[in-house]
Design an enzyme around this catalytic site. Structure first.
Site, PDB file in Angstrom:
ATOM      1  N   TYR A 138      10.381   5.033   1.225  1.00  0.00           N
ATOM      2  CA  TYR A 138      11.341   4.642   1.006  1.00  0.00           C
ATOM      3  C   TYR A 138      12.838   4.373   0.875  1.00  0.00           C
ATOM      4  CZ  TYR A 138       7.850   1.865   3.828  1.00  0.00           C
ATOM      5  OH  TYR A 138       7.199   1.494   4.829  1.00  0.00           O
ATOM      6  N   ASP A 148       1.277  -1.258   0.224  1.00  0.00           N
ATOM      7  CA  ASP A 148      -0.114  -0.257   0.062  1.00  0.00           C
ATOM      8  C   ASP A 148       0.229   1.457  -0.022  1.00  0.00           C
ATOM      9  OD1 ASP A 148       1.220   0.503   2.616  1.00  0.00           O
ATOM     10  OD2 ASP A 148      -0.994   0.095   3.284  1.00  0.00           O
TER      11      ASP A 148
END
Length: 452
Positions: free
Chosen positions: A267, A172
């Site tokens: 990330y 997600d």
């Protein structure tokens, strides 16, 4: 094609995410009718705490849906049509070790990236394969929609060991980024279509289309001031709005200051600015502690309050995690061919990456699985980064399958968050000591290496 109403099993029924996922299902019953929901977990005690909350959520919307709570895989999966997999092998106690061990060595401590993600992967690959075998044994051609992290490593392990399995691997994180993108642009998330390439937790948005117009130039201007947050940061998904997440969204700015061509997955901060991340991490109190003291404690307290008084406090939310998995599963169930970002075998979608790489790209989700959108060739800088990360993850899978200390060390050394081979060895050795119950082959290989 299977006809509704469906039987759905949730593997990892004791997860703190389960009530939110079930709520997402309940508000979409008209779109995705259900006959039964089955919670399955090897930790029956934890699942029994969560189950009454789940039942309350179901009964608020339906009296006819059956809820089954079990630790028996045959009961969980017999004749199931879909299985949601959200395993956390080692639970939060091991997540805490994944994060704190690297930090003791001055290296990024994170759940899915860096050494923590590699350790989590070493624990999860084989249990995921066991789950696939159980589902195939008891269910009738069910689809497994896998949310279990670290998704890239798990997907590669499944590709190697169970290449014909009906598993769709999803994450997600890109969808959460799209929610922030939509908030910044002042449009509904459903109005945003993106082009994207990479590995899971390691990729870039190349276009952000609204009504056919690429709004990435406008986003660049906004990100240069605020990161990937609205000016007041009020529109962020609650799941990703804790203080550590606010920092993550703000760190999009320095990433794009240096490499403005594409919008990175959040990330990427761990791989491109690891020193700055470590400087702002608390070795004694990591994200695992934040979750245990926040989401987990809140939900468990609510469950206790509900058991005592019959009143369920507001202890969970329906965020992108739940809504995305429902969207993807509906597209599988009804052959909707909706476009989503998912993890698939490359097969030429990214022309200059290996054919068998497990990549994250847009795909049309059909009753027969995903059909990847062709990306074409990607620039050399991004190709080089991806190939290094891909080699790291593939070596990690080989280390798991072979019980190879040498390949595990090579994987840790290749990871961009790890500065030297000495760091890699020190962290891996500490990880082995902490994971002996989960990595018996690797622990034995390590001991034999010392004895020689």
């Amino acid at each position: 094609m299977t006809k509704p109403p469906f039987i759905l099993a949730i593997a990892g029924g004791g997860s703190t995410y389960t009530p939110g996922i079930v709520k997402s299902l309940m508000v979409r019953l008209a779109d995705f009718p259900l006959a039964e929901i089955r919670l399955y977990d090897i930790d029956g005690e934890r699942q029994d705490i969560i189950a009454p909350v789940v039942e309350k959520v179901i009964r608020d919307h339906s009296q006819s849906i059956k809820l089954t709570v079990t630790t028996d895989p045959e009961v969980a999966f017999s004749h199931a049509h879909f299985v949601f997999a959200q395993m956390r092998v080692g639970q939060y106690n091991m997540r805490e070790q994944d994060e704190k061990i690297p930090l003791r060595h001055g290296v990024v401590g994170q759940e899915t990236c860096g050494p923590g993600g590699l350790a989590y992967g070493l624990r999860t690959i084989l249990p995921m394969v066991e789950l696939i075998d159980l589902v195939e044994r008891h269910a009738d051609n069910a689809w497994i929609v896998n949310y279990s992290n670290p998704a890239a490593i798990v997907a590669e392990g499944v590709r190697r060991l169970r290449p014909q399995a009906r598993v769709l691997n999803i994450c997600d994180m890109p969808v959460a980024a799209m929610r922030n993108i939509a908030a910044v642009l002042g449009v509904d998330r459903e109005a945003v279509t993106v082009n994207y390439f990479g590995l899971n937790h390691f990729g870039w948005f190349t276009q952000v289309l609204v009504d056919g117009v690429d709004r990435l130039p406008q986003l660049r201007e906004h990100i240069a001031r605020f990161g990937l947050l609205t000016e007041d940061a009020a529109a962020t998904d609650p799941q990703h709005s804790d203080p550590s997440w606010v920092k993550t969204w703000r760190n999009i700015k320095p990433l794009m200051d240096h490499f403005p061509e594409y919008l990175p997955n959040p990330y990427m901060q761990y791989y491109l600015m690891p020193n700055q991340i470590v400087e702002h991490q608390n070795p004694g109190y990591t994200r695992a502690n934040e979750v245990m003291d926040g989401r987990e404690k809140k939900l468990f307290a609510a469950a206790a309050e509900y058991k005592k008084t019959g009143i369920l406090p507001d202890a969970f939310h329906v965020g992108v995690h739940g809504s995305f998995i429902v969207d993807v599963t509906r597209s599988l169930a009804f052959d909707l061919r909706q476009r989503h970002l998912v993890i698939v075998e490359n097969r030429g979608a990214i022309a200059n990456l290996p054919y068998d790489a497990m990549v994250e790209v847009p795909a049309y989700i059909t009753a027969n699985g995903p059909e990847a959108v062709t990306v074409g060739k990607i620039p050399l800088f991004y190709k080089g980064l991806i190939e290094q990360q891909l080699a790291c993850e593939q070596l990690l899978v080989e280390a798991t399958l072979e019980g190879s200390y040498e390949k595990a060390l090579q994987a840790f050394t290749l990871n961009r968050t790890v500065p030297t081979m000495q760091h890699a060895k020190a962290i891996l050795d500490d990880m082995i000591a902490a994971n002996q119950d989960y990595w018996p082959q690797l622990a034995q290989a390590y001991k034999e290496g010392i004895a020689q």
